[in-house]
Design a protein around this motif. Structure first.
Motif, mmCIF file in Angstrom:
data_model
loop_
_atom_site.group_PDB
_atom_site.id
_atom_site.type_symbol
_atom_site.label_atom_id
_atom_site.label_comp_id
_atom_site.label_asym_id
_atom_site.label_seq_id
_atom_site.Cartn_x
_atom_site.Cartn_y
_atom_site.Cartn_z
ATOM 1 N N PRO A 33 -4.212 2.624 -0.160
ATOM 2 C CA PRO A 33 -5.674 2.724 -0.117
ATOM 3 C C PRO A 33 -6.298 3.409 -1.334
ATOM 4 O O PRO A 33 -7.505 3.273 -1.566
ATOM 5 C CB PRO A 33 -5.936 3.543 1.158
ATOM 6 C CG PRO A 33 -4.724 3.330 1.999
ATOM 7 C CD PRO A 33 -3.583 3.226 1.035
ATOM 8 N N SER A 34 -5.494 4.124 -2.100
ATOM 9 C CA SER A 34 -6.023 4.798 -3.287
ATOM 10 C C SER A 34 -5.947 3.921 -4.534
ATOM 11 O O SER A 34 -6.474 4.299 -5.591
ATOM 12 C CB SER A 34 -5.261 6.104 -3.535
ATOM 13 O OG SER A 34 -5.475 7.016 -2.473
ATOM 14 N N SER A 35 -5.286 2.765 -4.421
ATOM 15 C CA SER A 35 -5.185 1.861 -5.569
ATOM 16 C C SER A 35 -6.504 1.127 -5.778
ATOM 17 O O SER A 35 -7.223 0.819 -4.819
ATOM 18 C CB SER A 35 -4.059 0.843 -5.350
ATOM 19 O OG SER A 35 -2.808 1.501 -5.249
ATOM 20 N N THR A 36 -6.799 0.814 -7.036
ATOM 21 C CA THR A 36 -8.100 0.206 -7.349
ATOM 22 C C THR A 36 -8.085 -1.311 -7.291
ATOM 23 O O THR A 36 -9.141 -1.941 -7.359
ATOM 24 C CB THR A 36 -8.558 0.647 -8.751
ATOM 25 O OG1 THR A 36 -7.561 0.285 -9.713
ATOM 26 C CG2 THR A 36 -8.784 2.153 -8.793
ATOM 27 N N HIS A 37 -6.901 -1.920 -7.158
ATOM 28 C CA HIS A 37 -6.846 -3.375 -7.089
ATOM 29 C C HIS A 37 -7.252 -3.854 -5.693
ATOM 30 O O HIS A 37 -7.497 -3.042 -4.790
ATOM 31 C CB HIS A 37 -5.455 -3.897 -7.460
ATOM 32 C CG HIS A 37 -4.324 -3.209 -6.767
ATOM 33 N ND1 HIS A 37 -4.161 -3.210 -5.400
ATOM 34 C CD2 HIS A 37 -3.289 -2.491 -7.267
ATOM 35 C CE1 HIS A 37 -3.078 -2.540 -5.076
ATOM 36 N NE2 HIS A 37 -2.533 -2.081 -6.204
ATOM 37 N N SER A 38 -7.294 -5.164 -5.519
ATOM 38 C CA SER A 38 -7.837 -5.738 -4.276
ATOM 39 C C SER A 38 -7.029 -5.349 -3.042
ATOM 40 O O SER A 38 -7.592 -5.148 -1.958
ATOM 41 C CB SER A 38 -7.916 -7.264 -4.386
ATOM 42 O OG SER A 38 -6.631 -7.828 -4.565
ATOM 43 N N PHE A 39 -5.705 -5.232 -3.213
ATOM 44 C CA PHE A 39 -4.879 -4.845 -2.061
ATOM 45 C C PHE A 39 -5.262 -3.440 -1.594
ATOM 46 O O PHE A 39 -5.381 -3.171 -0.394
ATOM 47 C CB PHE A 39 -3.392 -4.874 -2.446
ATOM 48 C CG PHE A 39 -2.838 -6.242 -2.672
ATOM 49 C CD1 PHE A 39 -2.215 -6.941 -1.651
ATOM 50 C CD2 PHE A 39 -2.949 -6.853 -3.918
ATOM 51 C CE1 PHE A 39 -1.695 -8.210 -1.856
ATOM 52 C CE2 PHE A 39 -2.444 -8.122 -4.136
ATOM 53 C CZ PHE A 39 -1.813 -8.816 -3.099
ATOM 54 N N GLY A 40 -5.427 -2.530 -2.539
ATOM 55 C CA GLY A 40 -5.804 -1.162 -2.197
ATOM 56 C C GLY A 40 -7.219 -1.078 -1.654
ATOM 57 O O GLY A 40 -7.482 -0.353 -0.686
ATOM 58 N N ARG A 41 -8.133 -1.829 -2.277
ATOM 59 C CA ARG A 41 -9.521 -1.787 -1.823
ATOM 60 C C ARG A 41 -9.661 -2.296 -0.394
ATOM 61 O O ARG A 41 -10.452 -1.777 0.384
ATOM 62 C CB ARG A 41 -10.407 -2.615 -2.766
ATOM 63 C CG ARG A 41 -10.547 -2.028 -4.163
ATOM 64 C CD ARG A 41 -11.744 -2.623 -4.910
ATOM 65 N NE ARG A 41 -11.729 -4.080 -4.943
ATOM 66 C CZ ARG A 41 -11.101 -4.812 -5.870
ATOM 67 N NH1 ARG A 41 -10.418 -4.204 -6.844
ATOM 68 N NH2 ARG A 41 -11.165 -6.131 -5.842
ATOM 69 N N SER A 42 -8.870 -3.306 -0.044
ATOM 70 C CA SER A 42 -8.926 -3.842 1.326
ATOM 71 C C SER A 42 -8.509 -2.778 2.339
ATOM 72 O O SER A 42 -9.143 -2.625 3.395
ATOM 73 C CB SER A 42 -8.012 -5.068 1.451
ATOM 74 O OG SER A 42 -8.488 -6.126 0.655
ATOM 75 N N ALA A 43 -7.441 -2.046 2.013
ATOM 76 C CA ALA A 43 -6.972 -0.986 2.910
ATOM 77 C C ALA A 43 -8.002 0.144 3.002
ATOM 78 O O ALA A 43 -8.295 0.655 4.093
ATOM 79 C CB ALA A 43 -5.632 -0.447 2.431
ATOM 80 N N LYS A 44 -8.559 0.521 1.871
ATOM 81 C CA LYS A 44 -9.553 1.598 1.849
ATOM 82 C C LYS A 44 -10.789 1.215 2.656
ATOM 83 O O LYS A 44 -11.344 2.037 3.409
ATOM 84 C CB LYS A 44 -9.953 1.895 0.400
ATOM 85 C CG LYS A 44 -10.921 3.062 0.246
ATOM 86 C CD LYS A 44 -10.252 4.368 0.617
ATOM 87 C CE LYS A 44 -11.141 5.557 0.272
ATOM 88 N NZ LYS A 44 -10.513 6.833 0.684
ATOM 89 N N THR A 45 -11.219 -0.024 2.518
ATOM 90 C CA THR A 45 -12.384 -0.497 3.271
ATOM 91 C C THR A 45 -12.143 -0.408 4.769
ATOM 92 O O THR A 45 -13.025 0.004 5.534
ATOM 93 C CB THR A 45 -12.710 -1.951 2.878
ATOM 94 O OG1 THR A 45 -13.038 -1.996 1.486
ATOM 95 C CG2 THR A 45 -13.870 -2.495 3.695
ATOM 96 N N ALA A 46 -10.932 -0.776 5.193
ATOM 97 C CA ALA A 46 -10.610 -0.728 6.621
ATOM 98 C C ALA A 46 -10.577 0.713 7.135
ATOM 99 O O ALA A 46 -10.993 0.990 8.267
ATOM 100 C CB ALA A 46 -9.268 -1.409 6.877
ATOM 101 N N ILE A 47 -10.084 1.625 6.314
ATOM 102 C CA ILE A 47 -10.064 3.037 6.709
ATOM 103 C C ILE A 47 -11.486 3.558 6.906
ATOM 104 O O ILE A 47 -11.794 4.222 7.902
ATOM 105 C CB ILE A 47 -9.309 3.876 5.655
ATOM 106 C CG1 ILE A 47 -7.804 3.583 5.729
ATOM 107 C CG2 ILE A 47 -9.572 5.377 5.855
ATOM 108 C CD1 ILE A 47 -6.991 4.244 4.642
ATOM 109 N N GLU A 48 -12.365 3.247 5.960
ATOM 110 C CA GLU A 48 -13.746 3.725 6.072
ATOM 111 C C GLU A 48 -14.477 3.054 7.231
ATOM 112 O O GLU A 48 -15.348 3.657 7.867
ATOM 113 C CB GLU A 48 -14.488 3.517 4.756
ATOM 114 C CG GLU A 48 -13.939 4.350 3.612
ATOM 115 C CD GLU A 48 -13.763 5.822 3.977
ATOM 116 O OE1 GLU A 48 -14.686 6.414 4.579
ATOM 117 O OE2 GLU A 48 -12.686 6.389 3.684
ATOM 118 N N LYS A 49 -14.098 1.814 7.516
ATOM 119 C CA LYS A 49 -14.668 1.135 8.683
ATOM 120 C C LYS A 49 -14.266 1.868 9.968
ATOM 121 O O LYS A 49 -15.084 2.047 10.881
ATOM 122 C CB LYS A 49 -14.190 -0.316 8.726
ATOM 123 C CG LYS A 49 -14.627 -1.099 9.962
ATOM 124 C CD LYS A 49 -14.177 -2.547 9.857
ATOM 125 C CE LYS A 49 -14.422 -3.320 11.157
ATOM 126 N NZ LYS A 49 -13.495 -2.891 12.229
#
Length: 382
Positions: A33-49
């Motif tokens: 989730p801390s990565s800036t690429h799309s795989f990381g952004r997807s995980a980060k978005t789900a966490i914030e959701k």
């Protein structure tokens, strides 16, 4: 042999929908989730959701939700930060709290030389609110009150409104271990003005190893775990993304089905109490666990009219019959000291009789309860 699980206060069966969500997370959204690429952004978005979902159900702000490994970490973090960062010099608690609170408070007393006071209890295990008021006004030190909403062994319900009112009156902070509550009761943190709450997903049909702390926005605490900037700097370390997704699904399901599942489980508890009284009239319900109004609908703690060697064999015999229950908190299962909760409220003579906690869930059936009651009768006649 029938298998009956009546230890839901220790942990619950994971919902099928939760498992599905977690499988999807593990196979399709595996980026850091801390990565800036799309795989990381997807995980980060789900966490914030997930954070926003929890906040919505609690009527909180998303920034007030901090993900932890569960209730124990959340309790530790809150109590330690209250002393270290917020200047708390006195902690008022009770001797029947979960050990995640009691042991933390004991350590803080040694490490920071704070004052620890224990509020008196009545014979049912309820805090004496007059004594609490006296403790709150005994000196001018900054205070924090830590009292659990639902006792995990005897099921007593705390009058949180009354405790919050006392804390506000005396400018004290209020922390409540709500591990047995969140996911089983509706909470609105704008109405229940607690400063800190804690939750563990595995208590409401979610995965183990994930929970959260609610920390009110005006309280500026510093991290316990340091390293990366995860959780806005409150808790370093790569997030357990699959568990967080599972937590969200479990919390949604618990809250959306709350009224229906409350009614179902409450009916089970009433049935169990009535049937057990009918066949074992000398049975006693510890604390308020036999009172449908004053205790949680999810458990009973029964003191059975068995003596001597028979008492020592009861849990073993129930396990042989496929029945899962407990003497008390699963966190104490390796201790030979017995229940610290019951020790505080029962006499030595009462402690000689076996006390068993039976805890129910949406997956429990009346047929299972009938089987358990029958086995208790058979055991009493042996």
């Amino acid at each position: 042999m029938q298998k009956v699980y009546l230890d839901n206060a220790a942990t619950t069966q994971v919902r099928a929908s939760v498992i599905q969500k977690m499988q999807e997370a593990l196979t399709e959204c595996y980026g850091n989730p801390s990565s800036t690429h799309s795989f990381g952004r997807s995980a980060k978005t789900a966490i914030e959701k997930t954070r926003k979902t929890i906040a919505r159900y609690l009527n909180a702000h998303p920034s007030e939700i901090i993900f932890t490994s569960g209730g124990t970490e959340a309790d530790n973090m809150i109590l330690r930060c209250a002393v270290r960062d917020l200047g708390v010099q006195t902690i008022i608690t009770s001797k029947i709290e979960h050990h995640a609170v009691l042991h933390t408070v004991e350590l803080l007393e040694k490490e920071y030389n704070i004052q620890v006071c224990y509020v008196g209890l009545d014979s049912y295990g309820n805090p004496d609110l007059e004594h609490l008021a006296a403790l709150l006004q005994q000196d001018d030190t900054k205070k924090l009150v830590s009292l659990m909403h639902i006792n995990n062994e005897i099921g007593n319900l705390l009058d949180m409104d009354a405790v919050v009112e006392l804390c506000k009156k005396h400018q004290a902070l209020f922390h409540s271990d709500t591990v047995q509550s969140l996911g089983h009761y509706a909470f609105d943190v704008q109405k229940i003005q607690a400063d800190f709450l804690t939750a563990a997903a595995h208590k409401f049909h979610g995965p183990k190893g994930i929970g959260f702390a609610f920390v009110r926005r005006n309280l500026r605490i510093q991290p316990i775990l340091v390293g990366g900037s995860q959780e806005r700097g409150f808790r370093a370390g790569t997030e357990a993304f699959h568990n967080i997704v599972g937590l969200e699904e479990a919390f949604i399901a618990a809250n959306e089905n709350l009224a229906q599942e409350q009614a179902y489980v409450l009916d089970l508890k009433k049935y169990f109490i009535d049937e057990l009284k009918a066949v074992l009239p000398e049975v006693v319900f510890n604390g308020h666990s036999g009172d449908l109004e004053k205790s949680t609908y999810t458990l009973v703690n029964v003191r059975l009219p068995f003596d001597g060697q028979k008492s020592q064999m009861l849990l073993f015999q129930l396990d042989i019959k496929g029945i899962a229950c407990s003497k008390g908190s699963a966190c104490q299962s390796g201790s030979s000291l017995g229940s610290h909760v019951l020790t505080e409220i029962l006499s030595e003579e009462e402690m000689k009789k076996p006390s068993i906690r039976f805890s129910f869930s949406k997956d429990t059936t009346k047929q299972e309860l009938a089987y358990v009651i029958n086995e208790l009768v058979v055991f009493s006649n042996q």
